[in-house]
Design an enzyme around this catalytic site. Structure first.
Site, PDB file in Angstrom:
ATOM      1  N   SER A  39       4.381 -15.994  61.317  1.00 21.80           N
ATOM      2  CA  SER A  39       2.956 -16.317  61.473  1.00 21.80           C
ATOM      3  C   SER A  39       2.721 -16.899  62.862  1.00 21.80           C
ATOM      4  O   SER A  39       3.666 -17.229  63.587  1.00 21.80           O
ATOM      5  CB  SER A  39       2.537 -17.343  60.411  1.00 21.80           C
ATOM      6  OG  SER A  39       3.165 -18.587  60.685  1.00 21.80           O
ATOM      7  N   ASP A  97       2.572 -11.874  60.703  1.00 20.66           N
ATOM      8  CA  ASP A  97       1.708 -12.260  59.586  1.00 20.66           C
ATOM      9  C   ASP A  97       0.391 -12.816  60.150  1.00 20.66           C
ATOM     10  O   ASP A  97       0.415 -13.702  61.013  1.00 20.66           O
ATOM     11  CB  ASP A  97       2.449 -13.339  58.768  1.00 20.66           C
ATOM     12  CG  ASP A  97       1.813 -13.601  57.421  1.00 20.66           C
ATOM     13  OD1 ASP A  97       1.098 -12.726  56.912  1.00 20.66           O
ATOM     14  OD2 ASP A  97       2.070 -14.695  56.864  1.00 20.66           O
ATOM     15  N   HIS A  98      -0.743 -12.315  59.680  1.00 21.44           N
ATOM     16  CA  HIS A  98      -2.060 -12.819  60.105  1.00 21.44           C
ATOM     17  C   HIS A  98      -2.273 -12.871  61.614  1.00 21.44           C
ATOM     18  O   HIS A  98      -2.651 -13.920  62.159  1.00 21.44           O
ATOM     19  CB  HIS A  98      -2.326 -14.217  59.516  1.00 21.44           C
ATOM     20  CG  HIS A  98      -2.545 -14.215  58.051  1.00 21.44           C
ATOM     21  ND1 HIS A  98      -3.716 -13.793  57.460  1.00 21.44           N
ATOM     22  CD2 HIS A  98      -1.717 -14.542  57.021  1.00 21.44           C
ATOM     23  CE1 HIS A  98      -3.611 -13.873  56.146  1.00 21.44           C
ATOM     24  NE2 HIS A  98      -2.397 -14.312  55.848  1.00 21.44           N
ATOM     25  N   HIS A 154      -3.624 -18.887  49.513  1.00 22.27           N
ATOM     26  CA  HIS A 154      -2.461 -19.464  50.188  1.00 22.27           C
ATOM     27  C   HIS A 154      -2.211 -20.895  49.699  1.00 22.27           C
ATOM     28  O   HIS A 154      -3.127 -21.540  49.198  1.00 22.27           O
ATOM     29  CB  HIS A 154      -2.693 -19.468  51.698  1.00 22.27           C
ATOM     30  CG  HIS A 154      -2.798 -18.089  52.295  1.00 22.27           C
ATOM     31  ND1 HIS A 154      -3.903 -17.652  52.979  1.00 22.27           N
ATOM     32  CD2 HIS A 154      -1.926 -17.050  52.275  1.00 22.27           C
ATOM     33  CE1 HIS A 154      -3.711 -16.403  53.376  1.00 22.27           C
ATOM     34  NE2 HIS A 154      -2.519 -16.008  52.954  1.00 22.27           N
ATOM     35  N   LYS A 177      -3.132 -22.885  43.741  1.00 17.60           N
ATOM     36  CA  LYS A 177      -3.835 -21.604  43.720  1.00 17.60           C
ATOM     37  C   LYS A 177      -4.936 -21.532  42.664  1.00 17.60           C
ATOM     38  O   LYS A 177      -5.894 -20.793  42.813  1.00 17.60           O
ATOM     39  CB  LYS A 177      -2.832 -20.468  43.500  1.00 17.60           C
ATOM     40  CG  LYS A 177      -1.797 -20.384  44.639  1.00 17.60           C
ATOM     41  CD  LYS A 177      -0.926 -19.175  44.475  1.00 17.60           C
ATOM     42  CE  LYS A 177       0.258 -19.210  45.439  1.00 17.60           C
ATOM     43  NZ  LYS A 177      -0.165 -19.201  46.860  1.00 17.60           N
ATOM     44  N   GLY A 203      -0.512 -14.824  49.440  1.00 21.18           N
ATOM     45  CA  GLY A 203      -0.628 -16.006  48.593  1.00 21.18           C
ATOM     46  C   GLY A 203      -0.045 -15.775  47.216  1.00 21.18           C
ATOM     47  O   GLY A 203      -0.619 -16.180  46.210  1.00 21.18           O
ATOM     48  N   ARG A 256       9.334 -22.863  50.818  1.00 18.24           N
ATOM     49  CA  ARG A 256       9.127 -24.251  51.250  1.00 18.24           C
ATOM     50  C   ARG A 256       9.502 -25.223  50.134  1.00 18.24           C
ATOM     51  O   ARG A 256      10.153 -26.242  50.369  1.00 18.24           O
ATOM     52  CB  ARG A 256       7.660 -24.470  51.626  1.00 18.24           C
ATOM     53  CG  ARG A 256       7.205 -23.647  52.814  1.00 18.24           C
ATOM     54  CD  ARG A 256       5.738 -23.892  53.104  1.00 18.24           C
ATOM     55  NE  ARG A 256       5.288 -23.080  54.224  1.00 18.24           N
ATOM     56  CZ  ARG A 256       4.113 -23.226  54.828  1.00 18.24           C
ATOM     57  NH1 ARG A 256       3.280 -24.159  54.426  1.00 18.24           N
ATOM     58  NH2 ARG A 256       3.763 -22.453  55.831  1.00 18.24           N
TER      59      ARG A 256
HETATM   60 ZN   LIG Z   1      -1.429 -14.518  54.051  1.00 16.65          ZN
END
Ligand SMILES: [Zn+2]
Length: 309
Positions: free
Chosen positions: A50, A82-83, A180, A184, A212, A260
């Site tokens: 990212s 990513d993104h 994300h 959620k 997500g 994580r």
């Molecule tokens: Zn994403």
């Protein structure tokens, strides 16, 4: 460097109703942990970076670490941005040797999203690189992409078909209720499967991407909290909902939060049980092993999603 594109991975996945795990990487231990799992499971693998990861580790470190992991293990890896938020970051990654980039124009109006995505597709395809785009808005927070839950809008099936047709994009991230982060759902988990079926029905050959999509497994949340963490009420997408989504064209399942949580839970445990320890290898090592176990679990779960393998 034996980097591969996602093209062949997705073609096989869409035919056989399974999904490829796309795991976010930020440092050496995470990269080593993920790649080891793919090696053990002999599975296709997407590593994704990212903008936040590029900022944290510096792009060159991540690139060299991924190169090293491939050379060390022989695992085929697709390296994905990513993104990506604009053309420039996508171009940089293409030029750096990434085999896949995401242009996330979902915050722009439809026509602007199309124009931006087309621009990236032209450049990337000229260099043999695949492109993922996004239509619809996810709730939640990832890096700098903040979307107010109330203004989050799900992907419109007809727009999705038009978008893919007009941009020539290789895969499409859709919004059907995931978000994300580790929180959620407030109540019962809900994904709009009717919408997903419609989208898949209109563009059956387009690999769809679920962002997500971490499951936020209770065991790991509990372990974090047991050893001093404070993440009450964290909730993800139940794994049986992921299996269901995979039946309707979801080929790429993005996983970051679960990594994580696994790493943090293990580091918390080691430090709590061994307060005398101050050698980073003594907790980062177990953290890396926890990543491997989590990714093995995820890979098995996604490869068996159709229940036929
Ligand atoms: Zn994403």
């Amino acid at each position: 460097m034996a980097l591969v594109t996602t093209k062949e991975m997705f073609a096989k996945a869409i035919k056989s109703d399974y999904a490829i795990g796309a795991f976010n990487v930020n440092n050496m231990e995470i990269i080593q942990g993920i790649v080891e799992a793919a090696q053990i499971e002999n599975a296709p693998l997407i590593l994704q970076v990212s903008a936040g990861a590029r900022k944290y580790a510096k792009p060159i470190y991540l690139l060299k670490l991924v190169e090293a992991a491939i050379e060390d293990t022989g695992v085929d890896v697709a390296l994905h941005l990513d993104h990506g938020e604009d053309f420039d970051i996508c171009k940089k990654c293409v030029d750096d040797g990434f085999t896949s980039v995401m242009i996330d124009g979902s915050k722009h109006p439809f026509e602007e999203n199309i124009a931006l995505t087309k621009q990236v597709v032209e450049y990337a395809h000229a260099h043999g690189v695949s492109v993922e785009a996004e239509l619809g808005k996810l709730a939640g927070v990832e890096d700098n992409v903040k979307v107010d839950a109330r203004s989050a809008t799900f992907t419109d099936p007809d727009e999705a078909a038009e978008f893919v047709e007009r941009t020539g994009v290789d895969s499409l991230a859709i919004a059907i209720g995931t978000s994300h982060g580790a929180y959620k759902f407030k109540g019962e988990p809900y994904l709009d499967f009717e919408r997903l079926k419609k989208i898949h029905g209109l563009i059956p050959d387009t690999p769809l991407v679920l962002h997500g999509a971490s499951s936020v497994l209770k065991e790991f949340v509990d372990r974090c909290n047991e050893f001093g963490g404070e993440i009450p009420g964290a909730q993800g997408v139940p794994e049986d909902m992921i299996h269901e989504a995979v039946k309707y064209g979801i080929c790429k399942v993005n996983v970051d939060t679960d990594l994580r949580l696994a790493m943090t839970a293990e580091i918390r445990r080691v430090l709590a049980e061994h307060p005398e320890e101050f050698d980073p290898r003594k907790y980062l090592g177990p953290g890396r092993d926890a990543i491997t176990r989590m990714v093995q679990h995820k890979i098995r779960d996604m490869l068996n999603a159709s229940g036929t393998k």
